[in-house]
Design a protein around this motif. Structure first.
Motif: not given
Length: 420
Positions: A327-345
């Motif tokens: 879970r921690e690695a997944i959250v970290t990975d997701t936050l790294k990609r935040a700029d490309s995920l703005e419209d992802s929900g």
């Protein structure tokens, strides 16, 4: 995506952990990702250690892995990055797969490893009564698959040296010859009614062909029961009669299609028409399971888990177990990609992502009201109204590499939630 009021999810990680650990009586085998931990391990002196390609892309690594799993051998795993960008550890040389035996001897070559595993632990992969047939059918692979294709771990036997796909007629010739070879058998497998080393020799490559060929040429379908009835029966038998393959070793079509989009390593990228076909194929794979399909998969899972009590009680719950542990690695990975995920929900803050992850994990562990983990029923229903839970499923479905991260059955449970 569902439209419902967002709520604060109350089930905590410890609640989910408690639900899983109450049913586990054995520690999980050692699995080391050497790209993340390059230090030399303390090798077991009582069981073999398999060195296999890190992502699950290498078909030759899959052969050795399937042999160990199918014969129910207790073994450790070290995953090696053969294709980058991760580091290869200083203690490893050569190619995957390799096996370090308990006496310290190291051995390579995929089918040599399959034969050694069988000699040491089983005898079922090369039955004495049909041993020559098993060897000959396994060797027939080399003379059947395209001889002029460019070597590639990600896209084996698909592209020529220019990086373009082989001609459709070349693939059709391979499928026809394979179907004819299977027709000479008295059962669905290469050597009759029993799964043998011959099936291990062919399985990784036919598995990839099943997912990848329909993307490369219109109307090219290895699982066409009318054109290739014996090959279609073989696919079905592998997925319904070989629990180790169905539950853990088999990759899923989505992952095999993803590698086609990766330019390099044997291919030159993917034409737009191929991308369109990939999208169409993904729709079918996201549909809900029928009761018959769910019961079939659970029976296979129960068989597989019977000697692996560290696993969760269902394929869906196993997906939840994997998410919980990462879970921690997944959250970290997701936050790294935040700029490309703005419209992802997705909620793009750590607290919101953690809540979506907990909610999704609860839904997966509880599963489809199958009688397992009933203590999470209320939490699972509540989880459906958590902000970003289905967007998280969609994100993970796109990011996952199967079978690296989990088996195909478990990954499919996430895929089915990703379209809700």
């Amino acid at each position: 995506m569902r439209s419902s009021p967002f709520i604060a999810f109350v089930a905590q990680w410890q609640d989910l952990e408690n639900a899983l650990t109450s049913s586990r009586t054995q520690k999980a085998p050692v699995v080391i990702d050497s790209a993340l931990d390059p230090s030399e391990p303390n090798y077991s002196t009582s069981k073999p250690t398999l060195f296999r390609e890190r992502h699950g892309w290498c078909p030759y690594s899959e052969r050795a892995w399937l042999a160990l799993e199918a014969t129910n051998v207790d073994y450790d795993t070290i995953r090696i990055d053969n294709t980058g960008p991760g580091r290869r550890p200083s203690y490893f040389g050569g190619q995957t797969p390799q096996m370090r035996w308990p006496d310290g001897r190291v051995q390579g070559e995929s089918m040599d490893l399959v034969q050694e595993v069988d000699s040491r632990f089983s005898g079922a992969l090369y039955p004495d009564s049909i041993k020559n047939d098993v060897i000959n059918k396994g060797r027939a692979f080399a003379s059947t698959f395209p001889s002029k294709s460019r070597p590639s771990s990600r896209a084996a036997f698909l592209f020529d040296w220019s990086g373009e796909p082989l001609w459709k007629s070349e693939f059709e010739s391979v499928l026809s010859k394979t179907d004819e070879l299977l027709a000479s058998s008295d059962g669905p497998f290469f050597c009759g009614d029993a799964f043998t080393a011959a099936d291990i020799a062919w399985a990784p490559f036919l598995e990839r062909y099943s997912a990848q060929l329909p993307c490369l040429h219109e109307g090219l379908t290895p699982r066409d029961a009318a054109k290739y009835p014996h090959l279609n029966d073989w696919y079905t038998a592998m997925e319904t009669q070989v629990p180790a393959y169905a539950c853990r070793v088999r990759g899923n079509p989505s992952s095999w299609r993803k590698v086609l989009t990766m330019a390099g390593y044997g291919n030159a990228g993917v034409p737009p028409a191929v991308v369109d076909r990939m999208a169409d194929l993904g729709i079918e794979e996201s549909r809900p399971q029928t009761e018959e399909e769910r019961a079939r998969d659970q029976a296979l899972w129960d068989d597989y888990r019977s000697t692996r009590p560290h696993l969760a009680k269902s394929p869906s719950a196993e997906a939840g177990r994997v998410l919980l542990g990462n879970r921690e690695a997944i959250v970290t990975d997701t936050l790294k990609r935040a700029d490309s995920l703005e419209d992802s929900g997705l909620p793009l803050d750590e607290e919101g992502l953690d809540g979506a992850m907990r909610a999704l994990t609860a839904m997966l562990i509880y599963g489809d009201q199958d009688g397992h983990y009933d203590e999470l029923e209320a939490a699972s229903k509540e989880a459906q109204d958590v902000n970003g839970v289905f967007a998280m499923a969609s994100f993970l479905d796109q990011r996952m590499c199967v079978p690296r991260d989990m088996g195909a059955m478990s990954a499919d449970a996430i895929k089915r939630l990703s379209v809700l």
